[in-house]
Design a protein around this motif. Structure first.
Motif, short mmCIF file in Angstrom:
data_model
loop_
_atom_site.label_atom_id
_atom_site.label_comp_id
_atom_site.label_asym_id
_atom_site.label_seq_id
_atom_site.Cartn_x
_atom_site.Cartn_y
_atom_site.Cartn_z
N ASP A 236 0.95 -1.13 -0.35
CA ASP A 236 0.22 0.01 0.06
C ASP A 236 0.68 1.55 0.24
O ASP A 236 0.65 2.37 -0.99
CB ASP A 236 -1.38 0.28 0.95
CG ASP A 236 -2.05 -1.07 0.76
OD1 ASP A 236 -2.23 -1.53 -0.05
OD2 ASP A 236 -2.10 -1.41 2.53
N ALA B 7 1.22 4.05 -2.68
CA ALA B 7 0.68 5.65 -2.16
C ALA B 7 1.46 6.26 -2.70
O ALA B 7 1.81 7.38 -3.79
CB ALA B 7 0.56 5.22 -0.69
N VAL C 196 -5.85 6.06 1.39
CA VAL C 196 -4.55 4.33 1.60
C VAL C 196 -5.13 4.09 2.80
O VAL C 196 -5.07 4.38 3.51
CB VAL C 196 -3.48 5.17 1.15
CG1 VAL C 196 -3.37 3.35 1.06
CG2 VAL C 196 -3.40 5.79 -0.18
#
Length: 174
Positions: free
Chosen positions: A80, A84, A107
Motif C-alpha cells: 500500500d 501510494a 490509502v
C-alpha cells in the motif's frame, strides 16, 4: 444509516464524502475517509477522482509501479505504501501537487512515514535504472494555495492576500 440496519459500502462512503467536499466541508470529508478506511474499505477510482486526480496521473503512477514492482528490495515492503508513493511521485511529475498526508488519507494500510520511505526508495531506484536524476517538479506554496484556501472556506479577499504573501515570499526567496 447503520442505526437503521443499513451498512455502508465504499460507494455509500464516496457519495457522502463527495457531498461534504462539494459543500466545502473538507474536515468532515476527511473524517469519513478515515472512517471508510478504518472499516476496511479501500480507496477506489471514485475516491481518487474526488481528490482531483486525472487519468494522466493514474497512468503515470501505474507506469512507475510497473518499473519497480519486480525489484527484490521491494519484496516484503508494504505494498500500500509503495502504491501510494507511486501516486505521490506521479502527482509531482504531472505538476498536481498533493501532500503525502492527502494521499495517506485515502490509502488503507500505509502511514505517512512508510509512504515517504517508499517514495525515497523508488526515486533512488529509478534514478539508478535510468542513469539520470528523476524529475519530480518543484513544489511551491502557490501550488497548494487555492485548494487549501478553498477547503478552508476563505473569502476571495483573504485568498488574494494569501496569494500576494506567497508571491512576495517567493520574490524575496524566503
Amino acid at each position: 444509516m447503520e442505526d437503521d440496519g443499513f451498512l455502508p459500502d465504499s460507494c455509500s462512503y464516496n457519495v457522502i464524502i463527495q457531498g461534504f467536499l462539494q459543500n466545502r466541508d473538507s474536515s468532515t470529508a476527511v473524517q469519513f475517509i478515515d472512517e471508510m478506511v478504518g472499516k476496511g474499505f479501500s480507496a477506489d477510482s471514485s475516491t481518487f477522482q474526488m481528490l482531483g486526480l486525472v487519468t494522466a496521473i493514474k497512468d503515470r503512477a501505474n507506469e512507475i509501479y510497473k518499473k519497480v514492482e519486480d525489484q527484490k528490495p521491494l519484496k516484503g515492503r508494504n505494498q500500500d505504501a509503495i502504491l501510494a508513493a507511486c501516486l505521490y511521485i506521479a502527482c509531482r511529475q504531472e505538476n498536481k501537487a498533493r501532500t503525502v498526508k492527502e494521499i495517506c488519507s485515502v490509502v488503507t494500510g500505509a502511514t505517512e512515514k512508510e509512504i515517504g520511505r517508499a517514495k525515497e526508495f523508488i526515486v533512488k531506484h529509478l534514478e539508478v535504472e535510468m542513469g539520470q536524476s528523476m524529475e519530480m517538479g518543484t513544489i511551491h506554496a502557490a501550488d497548494y494555495l487555492r485548494r487549501f484556501c478553498s477547503n478552508l472556506g476563505m473569502t476571495n479577499q483573504a485568498v488574494k492576500a494569501a496569494h500576494e504573501a506567497v508571491q512576495k515570499s517567493e520574490e524575496l526567496d524566503i
